[in-house]
Design an enzyme around this catalytic site. Structure first.
Site, PDB file in Angstrom:
ATOM      1  N   HIS A   5     -15.412  16.914 -30.351  1.00  9.19           N
ATOM      2  CA  HIS A   5     -16.668  17.111 -31.080  1.00  9.19           C
ATOM      3  C   HIS A   5     -17.852  16.761 -30.174  1.00  9.19           C
ATOM      4  CE1 HIS A   5     -18.779  16.481 -35.243  1.00  9.19           C
ATOM      5  NE2 HIS A   5     -19.185  17.579 -34.647  1.00  9.19           N
ATOM      6  N   GLU A  58      -9.269  16.501 -37.653  1.00  9.13           N
ATOM      7  CA  GLU A  58      -9.706  15.103 -37.709  1.00  9.13           C
ATOM      8  C   GLU A  58      -8.501  14.210 -37.472  1.00  9.13           C
ATOM      9  OE1 GLU A  58     -12.657  13.719 -38.133  1.00  9.13           O
ATOM     10  OE2 GLU A  58     -13.921  15.226 -39.080  1.00  9.13           O
ATOM     11  N   HIS A 100     -11.648  15.729 -33.617  1.00  7.03           N
ATOM     12  CA  HIS A 100     -12.580  14.747 -34.153  1.00  7.03           C
ATOM     13  C   HIS A 100     -11.861  13.418 -34.359  1.00  7.03           C
ATOM     14  CE1 HIS A 100     -15.421  17.951 -35.630  1.00  7.03           C
ATOM     15  NE2 HIS A 100     -14.300  18.650 -35.739  1.00  7.03           N
TER      16      HIS A 100
END
Length: 180
Positions: A145, A106, A24
């Site tokens: 993602h 992330e 992400h």
């Protein structure tokens, strides 16, 4: 590696193998690359009055297993054996609910700015460590993602150079991360 304990996780389905990594990108507010607001969001402590763009994040319960900052520093928010809430409505190769079987990473970044060399190196190192721990994760099971939620999500976006990541992943020799 810093370890924090996000309250936003739960048990994975029984006997569900961990066999995918989802990459992400995040910045809060948009275009700002500090960890502070991201950490607060993942910990459920974001002051949604701190910036006008945070208003739609009120009561959002989201998490990721890991965050890689611009310097390559990794923080872990959810233990790997637990289900983090990073993928949302998602599907990969006919299998719904990617949170059930994936690890979410992330990386602090956006679609306007290139990711850093440190992020490529340390994200690759983290992925290699996870691949060793969870052998069902092969390179073909490291996805964006946007791959599992097309049309709904853009990340890690056009600034993430998959070929550069693959080169970094191939070069990793030393594993020294202690993921939980």
């Amino acid at each position: 590696m810093r370890v924090l304990n996000s309250p936003h996780h739960n048990a994975r389905p029984a006997e569900m193998p961990i066999d995918m990594i989802v990459l992400h990108a995040i910045s809060l507010p948009a275009g700002k690359f500090e960890l502070l607001h991201i950490e607060q969001l993942l910990m459920g402590r974001l002051d949604c009055t701190a910036h006008p763009s945070f208003a739609d994040l009120q009561n959002l319960k989201v998490s990721a297993h890991f965050v890689v900052d611009r310097k390559g520093v990794i923080a872990q928010f959810v233990p790997c054996q637990r289900r983090a809430w990073h993928a949302g409505v998602s599907q990969w190769q006919g299998q719904e609910g990617c949170n059930d079987f994936s690890i979410g990473i992330e990386m602090i970044g956006d679609e306007q700015h290139p990711f850093t060399q440190a992020q490529y190196r340390e994200t690759a190192r983290l992925c290699r460590e996870l691949m060793q721990r969870f052998p069902a994760i092969g390179r073909h099971r490291i996805v964006g993602h946007s791959d599992i939620a097309p049309g709904r999500k853009w990340d890690p976006g056009k600034q993430w150079d998959w070929a550069k990541f693959d080169r970094s992943l191939h070069r990793i020799r030393r594993l020294n991360l202690e993921v939980i």
